[in-house]
Scaffold this motif. Structure first.
Motif, mmCIF file in Angstrom:
data_model
loop_
_atom_site.group_PDB
_atom_site.id
_atom_site.type_symbol
_atom_site.label_atom_id
_atom_site.label_comp_id
_atom_site.label_asym_id
_atom_site.label_seq_id
_atom_site.Cartn_x
_atom_site.Cartn_y
_atom_site.Cartn_z
ATOM 1 N N LYS A 186 18.688 -14.629 11.449
ATOM 2 C CA LYS A 186 18.580 -13.634 12.522
ATOM 3 C C LYS A 186 18.562 -12.221 11.944
ATOM 4 O O LYS A 186 17.778 -11.371 12.368
ATOM 5 C CB LYS A 186 19.759 -13.804 13.492
ATOM 6 N N SER A 243 7.591 -12.877 2.124
ATOM 7 C CA SER A 243 7.789 -13.304 3.531
ATOM 8 C C SER A 243 7.249 -14.673 3.785
ATOM 9 O O SER A 243 6.419 -15.204 3.213
ATOM 10 C CB SER A 243 7.112 -12.324 4.480
ATOM 11 N N GLU A 286 13.132 -7.310 9.429
ATOM 12 C CA GLU A 286 11.671 -7.319 9.331
ATOM 13 C C GLU A 286 11.045 -6.639 10.546
ATOM 14 O O GLU A 286 10.063 -5.900 10.417
ATOM 15 C CB GLU A 286 11.153 -8.748 9.188
ATOM 16 N N GLU A 326 15.182 -11.528 10.412
ATOM 17 C CA GLU A 326 14.184 -11.263 11.455
ATOM 18 C C GLU A 326 14.341 -9.857 12.009
ATOM 19 O O GLU A 326 13.350 -9.152 12.219
ATOM 20 C CB GLU A 326 14.319 -12.284 12.588
ATOM 21 N N ASP A 327 15.582 -9.450 12.274
ATOM 22 C CA ASP A 327 15.833 -8.107 12.803
ATOM 23 C C ASP A 327 15.388 -7.025 11.824
ATOM 24 O O ASP A 327 14.759 -6.038 12.216
ATOM 25 C CB ASP A 327 17.310 -7.921 13.140
#
Length: 113
Positions: free
Chosen positions: A78, A113, A84, A81-82
């Motif tokens: 998580k 990635s 990125e 993701e945040d």
């Protein structure tokens, strides 16, 4: 483990001692011998139980450790993701400036990635 479970396990072990005693008497073992046999069986059960616990401690397979490991994996995914998403929201110039400050170029970041 809750206190209620610990007390329940204690009562089960106590009941196993009584059932073991009665079982050994039913098999023909009398008096003190049935009591000693039942106690020996209980000691064996407790030693095996304790050994399995120690094995789980040494190998890191404790319930708490597994929960922490799973939580950490979800948290890291998580967080990645945040980060990125925040990076992708930056204008191209700020992205390049940030990558230069980190000593990376855009191709290295996209390949990871």
């Amino acid at each position: 483990m809750t206190r209620a479970k610990v007390l329940l396990i204690g009562l089960i072990v106590l009941a196993l001692g009584g059932v073991g005693y009665l079982g050994f008497e039913a098999l023909g073992v009398r008096g003190f011998s049935a009591g000693i046999a039942a106690q020996s069986l209980l000691v064996l059960i407790v030693v095996v139980w304790t050994g399995s616990y120690l094995f789980r401690v040494v190998t890191g397979q404790m319930t708490y450790m597994n929960q922490r490991r799973r939580y950490r994996e979800v948290y890291d995914a998580k967080e990645r993701e945040d980060l990125e998403a925040r990076f992708d929201a930056l204008p191209e110039e700020e992205q390049q400036a940030l990558l230069q400050r980190l000593g990376l170029d855009g191709d290295d970041v996209r390949a990871d990635s």
